[in-house]
Design a protein around this motif. Structure first.
Motif, PDB file in Angstrom:
ATOM      1  N   THR A   1       0.805  -1.227   0.000  1.00 39.89           N
ATOM      2  CA  THR A   1       0.000   0.000   0.000  1.00 39.89           C
ATOM      3  C   THR A   1       0.840   1.280   0.000  1.00 39.89           C
ATOM      4  O   THR A   1       0.294   2.371   0.142  1.00 39.89           O
ATOM      5  CB  THR A   1      -0.946   0.011   1.222  1.00 39.89           C
ATOM      6  OG1 THR A   1      -0.174  -0.102   2.422  1.00 39.89           O
ATOM      7  CG2 THR A   1      -1.947  -1.131   1.155  1.00 39.89           C
TER       8      THR A   1
ATOM      9  N   LEU B   1      -0.198   4.401  -2.076  1.00 35.45           N
ATOM     10  CA  LEU B   1      -1.421   5.130  -1.743  1.00 35.45           C
ATOM     11  C   LEU B   1      -1.052   6.320  -0.868  1.00 35.45           C
ATOM     12  O   LEU B   1      -0.655   6.158   0.274  1.00 35.45           O
ATOM     13  CB  LEU B   1      -2.406   4.212  -1.025  1.00 35.45           C
ATOM     14  CG  LEU B   1      -2.837   2.983  -1.810  1.00 35.45           C
ATOM     15  CD1 LEU B   1      -3.669   2.052  -0.938  1.00 35.45           C
ATOM     16  CD2 LEU B   1      -3.592   3.378  -3.076  1.00 35.45           C
TER      17      LEU B   1
ATOM     18  N   TYR C   1      -7.875   6.166   1.737  1.00 31.55           N
ATOM     19  CA  TYR C   1      -7.937   5.070   2.720  1.00 31.55           C
ATOM     20  C   TYR C   1      -7.246   5.452   4.025  1.00 31.55           C
ATOM     21  O   TYR C   1      -6.465   4.690   4.578  1.00 31.55           O
ATOM     22  CB  TYR C   1      -7.315   3.784   2.157  1.00 31.55           C
ATOM     23  CG  TYR C   1      -7.924   3.335   0.859  1.00 31.55           C
ATOM     24  CD1 TYR C   1      -9.229   2.859   0.809  1.00 31.55           C
ATOM     25  CD2 TYR C   1      -7.205   3.405  -0.329  1.00 31.55           C
ATOM     26  CE1 TYR C   1      -9.802   2.466  -0.388  1.00 31.55           C
ATOM     27  CE2 TYR C   1      -7.776   3.002  -1.533  1.00 31.55           C
ATOM     28  CZ  TYR C   1      -9.063   2.545  -1.555  1.00 31.55           C
ATOM     29  OH  TYR C   1      -9.625   2.145  -2.739  1.00 31.55           O
TER      30      TYR C   1
ATOM     31  N   PRO D   1      -7.706  -0.522   2.270  1.00 33.06           N
ATOM     32  CA  PRO D   1      -7.664  -0.622   0.803  1.00 33.06           C
ATOM     33  C   PRO D   1      -8.070  -2.016   0.318  1.00 33.06           C
ATOM     34  O   PRO D   1      -7.645  -3.029   0.889  1.00 33.06           O
ATOM     35  CB  PRO D   1      -6.199  -0.347   0.461  1.00 33.06           C
ATOM     36  CG  PRO D   1      -5.652   0.367   1.644  1.00 33.06           C
ATOM     37  CD  PRO D   1      -6.412  -0.131   2.828  1.00 33.06           C
TER      38      PRO D   1
ATOM     39  N   GLU E   1      -6.322  -2.677  -5.091  1.00 39.98           N
ATOM     40  CA  GLU E   1      -5.495  -1.476  -4.915  1.00 39.98           C
ATOM     41  C   GLU E   1      -4.093  -1.813  -4.393  1.00 39.98           C
ATOM     42  O   GLU E   1      -3.225  -0.954  -4.332  1.00 39.98           O
ATOM     43  CB  GLU E   1      -6.153  -0.514  -3.925  1.00 39.98           C
ATOM     44  CG  GLU E   1      -7.413   0.138  -4.447  1.00 39.98           C
ATOM     45  CD  GLU E   1      -7.125   1.343  -5.321  1.00 39.98           C
ATOM     46  OE1 GLU E   1      -5.946   1.678  -5.545  1.00 39.98           O
ATOM     47  OE2 GLU E   1      -8.106   1.955  -5.780  1.00 39.98           O
ATOM     48  N   ARG E   2      -3.886  -3.048  -4.002  1.00 38.01           N
ATOM     49  CA  ARG E   2      -2.603  -3.459  -3.406  1.00 38.01           C
ATOM     50  C   ARG E   2      -1.627  -3.880  -4.495  1.00 38.01           C
ATOM     51  O   ARG E   2      -1.994  -4.597  -5.413  1.00 38.01           O
ATOM     52  CB  ARG E   2      -2.832  -4.612  -2.425  1.00 38.01           C
ATOM     53  CG  ARG E   2      -3.679  -4.200  -1.261  1.00 38.01           C
ATOM     54  CD  ARG E   2      -4.110  -5.388  -0.413  1.00 38.01           C
ATOM     55  NE  ARG E   2      -5.050  -4.932   0.591  1.00 38.01           N
ATOM     56  CZ  ARG E   2      -4.705  -4.411   1.758  1.00 38.01           C
ATOM     57  NH1 ARG E   2      -3.433  -4.336   2.091  1.00 38.01           N
ATOM     58  NH2 ARG E   2      -5.620  -3.985   2.599  1.00 38.01           N
TER      59      ARG E   2
ATOM     60  N   GLN F   1      -7.246  -7.682   2.074  1.00 38.02           N
ATOM     61  CA  GLN F   1      -8.068  -6.778   2.875  1.00 38.02           C
ATOM     62  C   GLN F   1      -8.760  -7.530   4.011  1.00 38.02           C
ATOM     63  O   GLN F   1      -8.843  -7.032   5.131  1.00 38.02           O
ATOM     64  CB  GLN F   1      -9.108  -6.113   1.969  1.00 38.02           C
ATOM     65  CG  GLN F   1     -10.075  -5.196   2.689  1.00 38.02           C
ATOM     66  CD  GLN F   1     -11.166  -4.684   1.776  1.00 38.02           C
ATOM     67  OE1 GLN F   1     -11.564  -5.353   0.821  1.00 38.02           O
ATOM     68  NE2 GLN F   1     -11.643  -3.496   2.059  1.00 38.02           N
TER      69      GLN F   1
END
Length: 146
Positions: A48, A51, A56, A63, A67-68, A112
């Motif tokens: 992450t 980001l 987030y 996240p 998104e990772r 997540q």
């Protein structure tokens, strides 16, 4: 002793206390295996790290998997300065415990769903409290990161 030196020493003490609280929290959730904790933390932080800002940023706003960014065993091993095989064994253990997931040939993520587990949510909350304490301590000696 100058005030600046006293403050530097205070900041050092506060930073050390913060680090030791992190170890304590990590040991609770990872069964007192510091190396496992470091590998786990390096993996999810790397997943992450791209980001930025307020994306987030809420404690409960984790996240999603898409998104990772996956990391390889080699990337984590190199980041920590550890032997590949040492880190690979921790990845295998994380997969067996459902804490890491392989994403094709790209590497691994901490999904997540892991952060929805009560023990992980508890550790996130404790870590947040510890961070807020650390920042308050820094402010008390005039340290302003801005």
């Amino acid at each position: 002793m100058s005030e600046e030196f006293a403050n530097v020493r205070a900041v050092h003490r506060y930073a050390t206390d913060y680090l030791l609280r992190w170890v304590e929290i990590a040991n609770e959730v990872h069964h007192a295996d510091l190396l496992y904790s470091l590998v786990f933390t390096t993996l999810w932080a790397g997943n992450t790290s791209h980001l930025k800002g307020s994306v987030y940023s809420d404690l409960d706003d984790v996240p999603p998997d898409h998104e990772r960014r996956p990391l390889t065993v080699r990337q984590v091993a190199d980041s920590l300065g550890l032997p590949y095989e040492t880190v690979r064994r921790r990845f295998v253990e994380m997969q067996e415990r459902g804490i890491a997931k392989r994403v094709g040939r790209e590497g691994f993520i901490v999904p997540q769903a892991v952060f929805a587990r009560p023990e992980f949510m508890n550790s996130v909350r404790k870590s947040h409290q510890s961070l807020m304490r650390f920042l308050k301590e820094l402010k008390s000696v005039g340290f302003d990161p801005a």
